[in-house]
Scaffold this motif. Structure first.
Motif, mmCIF file in Angstrom:
data_model
loop_
_atom_site.group_PDB
_atom_site.id
_atom_site.type_symbol
_atom_site.label_atom_id
_atom_site.label_comp_id
_atom_site.label_asym_id
_atom_site.label_seq_id
_atom_site.Cartn_x
_atom_site.Cartn_y
_atom_site.Cartn_z
ATOM 1 N N HIS A 357 36.701 37.190 30.668
ATOM 2 C CA HIS A 357 37.869 38.057 31.088
ATOM 3 C C HIS A 357 38.730 39.196 29.380
ATOM 4 O O HIS A 357 39.457 40.113 29.829
ATOM 5 C CB HIS A 357 39.699 37.474 31.774
ATOM 6 C CG HIS A 357 38.615 37.014 33.078
ATOM 7 N ND1 HIS A 357 39.058 37.835 33.832
ATOM 8 C CD2 HIS A 357 38.531 34.932 32.488
ATOM 9 C CE1 HIS A 357 38.425 36.245 35.124
ATOM 10 N NE2 HIS A 357 38.331 35.187 34.737
ATOM 11 N N MET A 358 38.691 37.994 28.779
ATOM 12 C CA MET A 358 39.058 38.736 27.199
ATOM 13 C C MET A 358 38.481 37.409 25.807
ATOM 14 O O MET A 358 37.350 36.824 26.667
ATOM 15 C CB MET A 358 40.519 37.330 26.907
ATOM 16 C CG MET A 358 40.535 36.875 26.977
ATOM 17 S SD MET A 358 42.727 35.669 26.758
ATOM 18 C CE MET A 358 42.328 36.348 24.645
ATOM 19 N N ALA A 410 41.536 42.107 25.498
ATOM 20 C CA ALA A 410 41.410 42.030 27.277
ATOM 21 C C ALA A 410 39.487 43.020 27.527
ATOM 22 O O ALA A 410 39.659 44.690 26.971
ATOM 23 C CB ALA A 410 42.485 42.802 27.507
ATOM 24 N N GLU A 414 43.635 44.086 34.097
ATOM 25 C CA GLU A 414 44.124 43.046 34.273
ATOM 26 C C GLU A 414 44.779 42.393 33.368
ATOM 27 O O GLU A 414 45.265 41.599 33.332
ATOM 28 C CB GLU A 414 43.267 42.068 35.929
ATOM 29 C CG GLU A 414 43.545 43.047 36.888
ATOM 30 C CD GLU A 414 42.051 43.709 37.264
ATOM 31 O OE1 GLU A 414 42.285 44.608 38.245
ATOM 32 O OE2 GLU A 414 41.210 43.628 36.064
ATOM 33 N N ALA A 415 44.225 41.415 32.753
ATOM 34 C CA ALA A 415 43.629 40.977 31.591
ATOM 35 C C ALA A 415 44.397 41.149 30.228
ATOM 36 O O ALA A 415 45.453 41.082 30.174
ATOM 37 C CB ALA A 415 42.245 40.467 31.537
ATOM 38 N N TYR A 416 44.240 43.215 30.657
ATOM 39 C CA TYR A 416 45.295 43.171 29.679
ATOM 40 C C TYR A 416 46.692 43.583 29.636
ATOM 41 O O TYR A 416 47.553 43.254 28.597
ATOM 42 C CB TYR A 416 44.710 45.184 29.151
ATOM 43 C CG TYR A 416 45.553 46.017 28.409
ATOM 44 C CD1 TYR A 416 45.301 46.096 27.539
ATOM 45 C CD2 TYR A 416 46.425 46.321 28.849
ATOM 46 C CE1 TYR A 416 45.960 46.792 26.223
ATOM 47 C CE2 TYR A 416 47.305 47.492 28.220
ATOM 48 C CZ TYR A 416 46.597 47.686 26.670
ATOM 49 O OH TYR A 416 47.847 49.195 25.885
ATOM 50 N N HIS A 418 48.214 40.963 31.957
ATOM 51 C CA HIS A 418 49.022 39.883 31.696
ATOM 52 C C HIS A 418 49.339 40.095 30.203
ATOM 53 O O HIS A 418 50.570 39.097 29.802
ATOM 54 C CB HIS A 418 47.920 39.129 32.031
ATOM 55 C CG HIS A 418 48.689 38.050 32.424
ATOM 56 N ND1 HIS A 418 49.248 37.428 33.156
ATOM 57 C CD2 HIS A 418 49.069 36.796 31.570
ATOM 58 C CE1 HIS A 418 50.006 36.626 33.137
ATOM 59 N NE2 HIS A 418 49.162 35.522 32.252
ATOM 60 N N HIS A 537 46.529 31.974 28.628
ATOM 61 C CA HIS A 537 45.605 32.409 28.882
ATOM 62 C C HIS A 537 45.759 33.604 30.998
ATOM 63 O O HIS A 537 46.118 32.948 31.847
ATOM 64 C CB HIS A 537 43.936 31.802 29.618
ATOM 65 C CG HIS A 537 42.998 32.025 29.991
ATOM 66 N ND1 HIS A 537 42.160 32.854 31.216
ATOM 67 C CD2 HIS A 537 41.867 33.138 29.383
ATOM 68 C CE1 HIS A 537 41.207 32.935 31.305
ATOM 69 N NE2 HIS A 537 40.869 32.920 29.995
ATOM 70 N N PRO A 538 45.322 34.853 30.621
ATOM 71 C CA PRO A 538 45.777 35.626 32.212
ATOM 72 C C PRO A 538 45.375 35.284 33.313
ATOM 73 O O PRO A 538 45.792 35.603 34.371
ATOM 74 C CB PRO A 538 44.669 37.176 30.871
ATOM 75 C CG PRO A 538 43.574 36.483 30.148
ATOM 76 C CD PRO A 538 44.108 35.739 30.313
ATOM 77 N N LEU A 539 43.854 34.282 33.077
ATOM 78 C CA LEU A 539 43.397 34.210 34.582
ATOM 79 C C LEU A 539 44.254 33.193 35.109
ATOM 80 O O LEU A 539 44.716 32.474 35.904
ATOM 81 C CB LEU A 539 42.054 33.869 34.603
ATOM 82 C CG LEU A 539 41.164 33.764 35.952
ATOM 83 C CD1 LEU A 539 42.019 34.834 37.370
ATOM 84 C CD2 LEU A 539 39.891 33.698 35.673
#
Length: 556
Positions: A357-358, A410, A414-416, A418, A537-539
């Protein structure tokens, strides 16, 4: 020798001349320029009418020295100042303005006297006790009128609300024909109220009509005078620019308005041509003197907004001087612009954390976060090349080119989003380590100095309490020695150059970061490093802490 060409008072016979003239917007002063500056500063120290309380020149000022060589290869230097010194455009010991003094000064004084007369008219009207009372009376009456009208509007709105409730109740119990008649009467009452409100508004206007006419007449007179002064000032500035005809080393001439013709904005800013650098070069060319090297320094108290330290060298300003000096230096062998060279060549990005994700990288100093106008090599371009299937902008936040440290990247949109939201909501915790030139007395503290870009000298920032954006920083001292202080910075906001200005500004820590070539003095590098970041963490939504030690030492 020309009386404005000053001889060196120290032996310079063993000093090698520079092979090229220094690039004026980014340079290390040559030894000859340093000696010339020291000699000029010694002269300024003997001028007791300047840089003292109630003197003719209290504020600090930018000065310049231009080392020159005459046709017999004798070396000396010229001295110049920016703008006016002691309220005058000319002073003994310094080169004159670019324009022809005899022609311009007399006419310019006549026109400025006219503008001063208009300014006095404006001040007389503004300070007249009768007008002051008139403005106060009108403002008070206008506020009272507005409040009275708003109260009546609220009263009628309340009646309308009650009428709607009444209609709703009566409709449920009255016969159809009777209700129609009742509804018509209520509608007429509503129209009567609206008519009354309009009449009441006219009544209130009539009550202050005489006062309003007097007030508007005064405002119109003031605006006409201000417009006259504004137009006169613009006309005079335009006329004056016609007199600014610059020379270059090829003895070519170009008017200042032509130099700005194809730029944005296409009109020279006020004061263009009055800085030390163009004045010294103009005099050198006119007197057949060869420019060898140049430097500009600040002398006197620091201004309230900009970071200026007494005795420090600074580059020429860009907004006023760049178009002018680009022309004036033609015909000289000038150093290449170092700002066009890619400083990231042969530098690598170390990945310190990565998943699908990142990732997080350790950005070296002198490495762009995102592509610039002239240099495209950056963390962003390298990440896009390394991860061609990544979506979104990738770079979530930035570090100054000269700052090293941790940068989050990111891989997905989606990660960006968040991660970006965390920065916007200021839930990301960042810690920087810096070495400052100076000994801090306080162990910790808080700096709150709003910042905006210096329009005359991008990308520098200045403190502006009226138009600046909020910029807040917490700091803690880690270690001290006799001359330096090691600190932790905890930025609450993330403005451009925030930590650098907060460290260097006289109302901040008054101790620039070691190696700060914009707000202090140059060194091997800028001693500022983003060493720790804590984020979600974005997830997984887990808090993650990343650390990278500073790649510089704290030494005496």
């Amino acid at each position: 020798m020309d009386p404005l060409v000053h001889s060196f008072k120290t032996d310079i016979s063993n000093i090698e001349l520079p092979s090229q003239f220094n690039y004026p917007f980014y340079y290390q002063p040559h030894e000859l320029a340093v000696l010339a500056a020291q000699q000029l500063q010694a002269y300024l120290e003997q001028q007791y009418q300047w840089f003292v309380a109630n003197g003719t020149q209290e504020a600090g000022k930018m000065f310049g020295v231009l080392v020159v060589q005459d046709e017999k290869r004798n070396l000396g230097f010229l001295a110049g100042f920016s703008g006016k010194l002691g309220g005058e455009t000319t002073q003994e010991h310094f080169v004159p303005p670019v324009y022809q003094l005899e022609r311009v000064d007399q006419f310019f004084k006549q026109e400025t006297d006219k503008l001063d007369a208009v300014t006095k008219q404006i001040a007389a009207l503004e300070n007249d006790p009768v007008n002051i009372q008139l403005i106060a009376d009108y403002n008070a009456k206008a506020i009272a009128q507005t409040e009275s009208l708003e109260r009546e509007q609220e009263r009628i709105k309340a009646i309308k609300r009650e009428r709607r409730r009444l209609l709703k109740r009566e409709k449920a119990v009255m016969e159809t024909e009777a209700f129609k008649s009742f509804e018509a009467r209520q509608r007429q009452l509503s129209l009567n109220n609206n008519f009354f409100l309009k009449e009441y508004e006219v009544y209130l206007e009539d009550k202050i009509a005489t006062l309003k006419n007097q007030f508007e007449s005064l405002q119109l007179e003031l605006e006409n005078l201000r417009s006259k002064r504004r137009k006169g000032s613009l006309w005079l500035q335009d006329w004056l620019f016609d007199e600014y005809n610059f020379l270059n080393a090829r003895k070519e001439t170009q008017n200042v308005k032509e130099l700005f013709k194809n730029r944005i904005p296409d009109v020279p800013p006020a004061g263009t041509g009055d800085c030390a650098a163009p004045k010294m070069l103009q005099y050198a060319y006119a007197q057949n003197l060869k420019p060898i090297t140049m430097a500009e320094f600040w002398y006197g108290p620091s201004p309230a907004s900009k970071v200026r330290s007494h005795g420090n060298f600074y580059p020429a300003c860009r907004s006023k001087c760049e178009p002018v000096l680009e022309f004036m230096l033609q015909g000289l062998d000038v150093e290449d612009n170092p700002l066009l060279e890619n400083p990231a060549v042969d530098k690598e990005l170390d990945i310190i954390f990565e998943d699908e994700h990142m990732l997080a990288v350790h950005k070296p100093a002198e490495f762009l976060s995102v592509a610039g106008k002239s240099i495209t090599d950056s963390v962003q371009t390298r990440m896009k090349a390394k991860y061609p299937n990544a979506t979104g902008p990738m770079i979530v936040h930035r570090l100054d080119m000269s700052t090293s440290g941790i940068l989050l990247v990111a891989k997905t949109m989606e990660a960006y989003h968040h991660l970006q939201q965390q920065f916007l909501k200021r839930t990301v915790e960042k810690r920087y380590v810096a070495v400052l030139n100076g000994h801090l007395e306080k162990e910790s503290g808080f700096i709150d100095l709003p910042l905006r870009v210096d329009l005359d000298n991008r990308p520098c920032q200045l403190v502006d309490f009226e138009f600046g954006k909020s910029a807040r920083t917490r700091f803690e001292v880690i270690e001290r020695n006799d001359h330096k202080t090691k600190v932790h910075f905890f930025p609450i906001t993330g403005r451009t150059h925030q930590l650098r200005v907060h460290a260097a500004h006289v109302d901040g820590l008054n101790a620039p970061i070691v190696g700060d070539d914009l707000y202090g003095t140059t060194d091997s590098r800028l001693h500022l490093h983003a060493e720790q970041i804590i984020f979600e963490h974005p997830l997984s939504r887990k808090r993650i802490t990343l650390n990278v030690p500073a790649p510089f030492d704290f030494t005496a």
